[in-house]
Motif scaffolding. Structure first.
Motif, short mmCIF file in Angstrom:
data_model
loop_
_atom_site.label_atom_id
_atom_site.label_comp_id
_atom_site.label_asym_id
_atom_site.label_seq_id
_atom_site.Cartn_x
_atom_site.Cartn_y
_atom_site.Cartn_z
N ALA A 82 28.23 -5.25 31.83
CA ALA A 82 26.87 -4.72 31.93
C ALA A 82 26.89 -3.26 31.52
N ARG A 83 26.14 -2.93 30.48
CA ARG A 83 26.04 -1.54 30.03
C ARG A 83 25.21 -0.76 31.04
N ALA A 84 25.79 0.32 31.54
CA ALA A 84 25.08 1.17 32.49
C ALA A 84 23.83 1.73 31.84
N THR A 85 22.72 1.70 32.57
CA THR A 85 21.44 2.09 31.98
C THR A 85 20.77 3.28 32.65
N ASP A 86 21.32 3.78 33.75
CA ASP A 86 20.71 4.94 34.40
C ASP A 86 21.81 5.82 34.98
N ASP A 87 21.43 6.96 35.50
CA ASP A 87 22.42 7.92 36.02
C ASP A 87 23.26 7.35 37.15
N GLU A 88 22.64 6.61 38.03
CA GLU A 88 23.39 6.03 39.16
C GLU A 88 24.45 5.05 38.67
N GLN A 89 24.09 4.19 37.72
CA GLN A 89 25.06 3.24 37.18
C GLN A 89 26.15 3.96 36.39
N ARG A 90 25.77 4.95 35.58
CA ARG A 90 26.78 5.70 34.82
C ARG A 90 27.77 6.40 35.75
N ALA A 91 27.29 6.89 36.87
CA ALA A 91 28.17 7.56 37.84
C ALA A 91 29.16 6.58 38.47
N ALA A 92 28.82 5.31 38.52
CA ALA A 92 29.70 4.30 39.14
C ALA A 92 30.79 3.81 38.19
N ILE A 93 30.63 4.04 36.89
CA ILE A 93 31.65 3.61 35.93
C ILE A 93 32.96 4.29 36.29
N GLY A 94 34.01 3.52 36.42
CA GLY A 94 35.33 4.07 36.75
C GLY A 94 35.59 4.21 38.23
N ARG A 95 34.55 4.01 39.05
CA ARG A 95 34.71 4.10 40.51
C ARG A 95 33.99 2.94 41.17
N GLN A 96 34.05 1.80 40.53
CA GLN A 96 33.29 0.66 41.00
C GLN A 96 33.78 0.11 42.33
N THR A 97 35.01 0.47 42.70
CA THR A 97 35.56 0.02 43.99
C THR A 97 36.03 1.21 44.84
N GLY A 98 35.43 2.37 44.59
CA GLY A 98 35.75 3.54 45.40
C GLY A 98 37.17 4.05 45.25
N GLY A 99 37.80 3.77 44.12
CA GLY A 99 39.16 4.24 43.87
C GLY A 99 40.25 3.27 44.27
N ARG A 100 39.88 2.17 44.90
CA ARG A 100 40.87 1.14 45.28
C ARG A 100 41.05 0.15 44.15
N VAL A 101 42.20 -0.53 44.13
CA VAL A 101 42.39 -1.61 43.17
C VAL A 101 41.33 -2.67 43.48
N GLY A 102 40.57 -3.01 42.47
CA GLY A 102 39.48 -3.97 42.67
C GLY A 102 39.65 -5.25 41.88
N TRP A 103 40.57 -5.27 40.91
CA TRP A 103 40.76 -6.45 40.07
C TRP A 103 42.25 -6.71 39.95
N PHE A 104 42.58 -7.97 39.84
CA PHE A 104 43.97 -8.41 39.82
C PHE A 104 44.15 -9.31 38.61
N LEU A 105 44.93 -8.84 37.64
CA LEU A 105 45.17 -9.58 36.42
C LEU A 105 46.46 -10.37 36.56
N ALA A 106 46.32 -11.69 36.72
CA ALA A 106 47.49 -12.56 36.89
C ALA A 106 48.20 -12.73 35.55
N SER A 107 49.50 -12.75 35.60
CA SER A 107 50.32 -12.87 34.40
C SER A 107 51.35 -13.98 34.59
N ASP A 108 51.61 -14.70 33.52
CA ASP A 108 52.70 -15.68 33.51
C ASP A 108 53.97 -15.08 32.91
N ASP A 109 53.83 -13.91 32.26
CA ASP A 109 54.95 -13.21 31.64
C ASP A 109 54.69 -11.71 31.76
N PHE A 110 55.04 -11.15 32.91
CA PHE A 110 54.75 -9.75 33.21
C PHE A 110 55.29 -8.83 32.12
#
Length: 124
Positions: free
Chosen positions: A50-78
């Motif tokens: 989702a392309r950020a469309t206002d100041d509030e959304q743009r401010a959340a880019i890069g901090r969508q989980t408050g600085g915590r790991v929020g996504w987990f990319l599973a790998s079969d060959d690390f």
């Protein structure tokens, strides 16, 4: 599927496709500069870019989980995924570590969100 804020659709598509090896499942023009862009990993899970469309959304880019790991990319060959991602310029914030549950390392997407790249240990 979960929403993932990006500053630009094409920039988001390039990162997820090239660096993380996601597939582009859908890219539909909704008019007015909006698109329905769905990316998915080989091990499941999908993101709606989702392309950020206002100041509030743009401010959340890069901090969508408050600085915590929020996504987990599973790998079969690390090792192979780590090499590909590093070659693409992905920033890993730590060296790969071996935990009882598998091999893991934290990386940041181009916007600053932390993720785990993880290969779960196979049951004996």
């Amino acid at each position: 599927m979960t929403t993932f804020l990006v500053p630009d659709y094409d920039e988001g598509i390039a990162f997820f496709r090239e660096a993380l090896d996601f597939a582009l499942h859908e890219d539909t023009d909704l008019g007015g500069g909006k698109r329905w862009v769905v990316m998915g990993g080989v091990n499941g899970g999908r993101l709606l870019l989702a392309r950020a469309t206002d100041d509030e959304q743009r401010a959340a880019i890069g901090r969508q989980t408050g600085g915590r790991v929020g996504w987990f990319l599973a790998s079969d060959d690390f090792a192979a995924d780590h090499r590909r991602m590093t070659a693409w310029g992905v920033e890993f914030t730590e060296e790969p570590r071996h935990e009882p549950y598998g091999t893991v390392a934290v990386f940041k997407d181009p916007w600053g969100n932390p993720w785990d790249l993880i290969e779960h240990r196979k049951a004996a």
